[in-house]
Design a protein around this motif. Structure first.
Motif, PDB file in Angstrom:
ATOM      1  N   LYS A  24       0.823  -1.208   0.000  1.00 33.65           N
ATOM      2  CA  LYS A  24       0.000   0.000   0.000  1.00 33.65           C
ATOM      3  C   LYS A  24       0.860   1.262   0.000  1.00 33.65           C
ATOM      4  O   LYS A  24       0.376   2.329  -0.353  1.00 33.65           O
ATOM      5  CB  LYS A  24      -0.913   0.005   1.229  1.00 33.65           C
ATOM      6  CG  LYS A  24      -2.096  -0.941   1.128  1.00 33.65           C
ATOM      7  CD  LYS A  24      -3.071  -0.713   2.271  1.00 33.65           C
ATOM      8  CE  LYS A  24      -4.316  -1.572   2.097  1.00 33.65           C
ATOM      9  NZ  LYS A  24      -5.308  -1.307   3.156  1.00 33.65           N
ATOM     10  N   GLU A  25       2.116   1.118   0.397  1.00 34.02           N
ATOM     11  CA  GLU A  25       3.023   2.262   0.407  1.00 34.02           C
ATOM     12  C   GLU A  25       3.322   2.767  -1.002  1.00 34.02           C
ATOM     13  O   GLU A  25       3.783   3.896  -1.172  1.00 34.02           O
ATOM     14  CB  GLU A  25       4.338   1.894   1.102  1.00 34.02           C
ATOM     15  CG  GLU A  25       4.198   1.630   2.595  1.00 34.02           C
ATOM     16  CD  GLU A  25       5.529   1.309   3.229  1.00 34.02           C
ATOM     17  OE1 GLU A  25       6.564   1.456   2.540  1.00 34.02           O
ATOM     18  OE2 GLU A  25       5.549   0.921   4.401  1.00 34.02           O
ATOM     19  N   VAL A  26       3.080   1.933  -1.995  1.00 31.70           N
ATOM     20  CA  VAL A  26       3.335   2.324  -3.389  1.00 31.70           C
ATOM     21  C   VAL A  26       2.040   2.479  -4.173  1.00 31.70           C
ATOM     22  O   VAL A  26       1.891   3.415  -4.956  1.00 31.70           O
ATOM     23  CB  VAL A  26       4.251   1.279  -4.080  1.00 31.70           C
ATOM     24  CG1 VAL A  26       4.484   1.641  -5.552  1.00 31.70           C
ATOM     25  CG2 VAL A  26       5.574   1.158  -3.354  1.00 31.70           C
ATOM     26  N   ALA A 112       5.756  11.290  -5.119  1.00 30.90           N
ATOM     27  CA  ALA A 112       5.004  11.759  -6.286  1.00 30.90           C
ATOM     28  C   ALA A 112       4.761  10.620  -7.270  1.00 30.90           C
ATOM     29  O   ALA A 112       3.658  10.483  -7.816  1.00 30.90           O
ATOM     30  CB  ALA A 112       5.755  12.904  -6.973  1.00 30.90           C
ATOM     31  N   MET A 113       5.781   9.791  -7.508  1.00 36.36           N
ATOM     32  CA  MET A 113       5.621   8.653  -8.420  1.00 36.36           C
ATOM     33  C   MET A 113       4.601   7.654  -7.876  1.00 36.36           C
ATOM     34  O   MET A 113       3.766   7.140  -8.629  1.00 36.36           O
ATOM     35  CB  MET A 113       6.970   7.968  -8.630  1.00 36.36           C
ATOM     36  CG  MET A 113       7.956   8.762  -9.465  1.00 36.36           C
ATOM     37  SD  MET A 113       7.406   9.016 -11.165  1.00 36.36           S
ATOM     38  CE  MET A 113       7.474   7.354 -11.804  1.00 36.36           C
ATOM     39  N   CYS A 114       4.636   7.410  -6.569  1.00 37.09           N
ATOM     40  CA  CYS A 114       3.672   6.492  -5.953  1.00 37.09           C
ATOM     41  C   CYS A 114       2.257   7.049  -6.062  1.00 37.09           C
ATOM     42  O   CYS A 114       1.296   6.289  -6.277  1.00 37.09           O
ATOM     43  CB  CYS A 114       4.026   6.250  -4.495  1.00 37.09           C
ATOM     44  SG  CYS A 114       5.529   5.296  -4.261  1.00 37.09           S
ATOM     45  N   ALA A 115       2.112   8.370  -5.913  1.00 35.05           N
ATOM     46  CA  ALA A 115       0.793   9.007  -6.033  1.00 35.05           C
ATOM     47  C   ALA A 115       0.248   8.867  -7.455  1.00 35.05           C
ATOM     48  O   ALA A 115      -0.946   8.601  -7.650  1.00 35.05           O
ATOM     49  CB  ALA A 115       0.887  10.477  -5.636  1.00 35.05           C
ATOM     50  N   ILE A 116       1.116   9.021  -8.461  1.00 31.98           N
ATOM     51  CA  ILE A 116       0.689   8.874  -9.859  1.00 31.98           C
ATOM     52  C   ILE A 116       0.299   7.426 -10.147  1.00 31.98           C
ATOM     53  O   ILE A 116      -0.747   7.161 -10.754  1.00 31.98           O
ATOM     54  CB  ILE A 116       1.820   9.334 -10.814  1.00 31.98           C
ATOM     55  CG1 ILE A 116       2.077  10.833 -10.666  1.00 31.98           C
ATOM     56  CG2 ILE A 116       1.457   9.007 -12.265  1.00 31.98           C
ATOM     57  CD1 ILE A 116       3.291  11.331 -11.418  1.00 31.98           C
ATOM     58  N   LYS A 211       9.367   2.183  -3.398  1.00 31.27           N
ATOM     59  CA  LYS A 211       8.911   1.997  -2.025  1.00 31.27           C
ATOM     60  C   LYS A 211       9.627   2.986  -1.107  1.00 31.27           C
ATOM     61  O   LYS A 211      10.841   3.105  -1.126  1.00 31.27           O
ATOM     62  CB  LYS A 211       9.198   0.559  -1.583  1.00 31.27           C
ATOM     63  CG  LYS A 211       8.595   0.226  -0.239  1.00 31.27           C
ATOM     64  CD  LYS A 211       8.842  -1.231   0.084  1.00 31.27           C
ATOM     65  CE  LYS A 211       8.313  -1.580   1.460  1.00 31.27           C
ATOM     66  NZ  LYS A 211       8.600  -2.975   1.809  1.00 31.27           N
ATOM     67  N   ILE A 212       8.859   3.719  -0.340  1.00 35.37           N
ATOM     68  CA  ILE A 212       9.418   4.783   0.501  1.00 35.37           C
ATOM     69  C   ILE A 212       9.922   4.185   1.824  1.00 35.37           C
ATOM     70  O   ILE A 212       9.226   3.422   2.455  1.00 35.37           O
ATOM     71  CB  ILE A 212       8.354   5.863   0.782  1.00 35.37           C
ATOM     72  CG1 ILE A 212       7.889   6.481  -0.541  1.00 35.37           C
ATOM     73  CG2 ILE A 212       8.905   6.955   1.670  1.00 35.37           C
ATOM     74  CD1 ILE A 212       6.688   7.371  -0.406  1.00 35.37           C
TER      75      ILE A 212
END
Length: 212
Positions: A24-26, A112-116, A211-212
């Motif tokens: 879910k983090e991504v 930002a990449m994960c949000a997109i 992954k953050i």
């Protein structure tokens, strides 16, 4: 290695009946317009090559010797053959090469990449396939696969784990279809496409990368 306590979510594979679990983090991040705008503008700005530098009087080479004496020749006074008035001379108001780098830290870029990616998944624009296997170059196979997924007339991006030459050559002649490897994914290419086809192997690599 996956963390046991990590929050997971399920994604259905479109070419099989299986489902997979992803982080879910991504894949479950809220859409963040301000952050995405900042990252995209920074990415575009840093991709520019900048202006080609011109030579001013300090940087141009040659012209150290006075071409003729000051008086008595009948010609206008000249101090250097590199004068801006002469052919091959310097530029009066020369443009200097400037690169202004807009820094975005790694955590902001990943978020930002994960949000997109998460927004693509929520809008059902991210289609995960178990694999795209081609033994020979076959454009009709890519076309039939797109028809099967009902994305025939959509601007489509195909993401594979590595550079798949057969897939790239098979999709090259199809309008609005582009094939890249997962290492070439960037925010501009994601927001400028309607549908994203990604293999399971590429998805796992994408998950590990952002992954953050």
């Amino acid at each position: 290695m996956l963390n046991i306590n990590e929050k997971r979510m399920k994604i259905k594979l479109r070419d099989t009946t299986d489902t997979i679990k992803v982080s879910k983090e991504v894949f479950d991040i809220d859409f963040k317009p301000a952050l995405i705008h900042q990252v995209i503008t920074s990415y575009i700005h840093n991709s520019r090559q900048g202006t080609k530098a011109q030579k001013n009087y300090k940087t141009i080479r040659g012209g150290g010797k006075k071409p003729w004496k000051q008086k008595g020749t009948g010609r206008a006074r000249a101090g250097s053959i590199r004068s801006p008035l002469w052919r091959g001379g310097c530029i009066t108001f020369a443009v200097t090469h400037k690169i202004v780098y807009k820094k975005i830290n790694r955590k902001m870029y990943k978020l930002a990449m994960c949000a997109i990616i998460s927004e693509l998944l929520r809008q059902k624009r991210l289609i995960v396939l178990n694999e795209i296997k081609l033994n020979v170059i076959n454009t009709n196979f890519i076309k039939s696969k797109m028809e099967e997924l009902n994305i025939k007339f959509s601007k489509t991006l195909i993401i594979t784990e590595t550079c798949e030459k057969k897939i790239e050559l098979s999709s090259r002649n199809i309008s609005n279809v582009e094939s890249i490897k997962v290492g070439s994914v960037n925010p501009i290419i994601l927001i400028n496409t309607n549908k994203v086809l990604i293999t399971l192997a590429a998805l796992r690599k994408l998950e590990e990368k952002f992954k953050i």
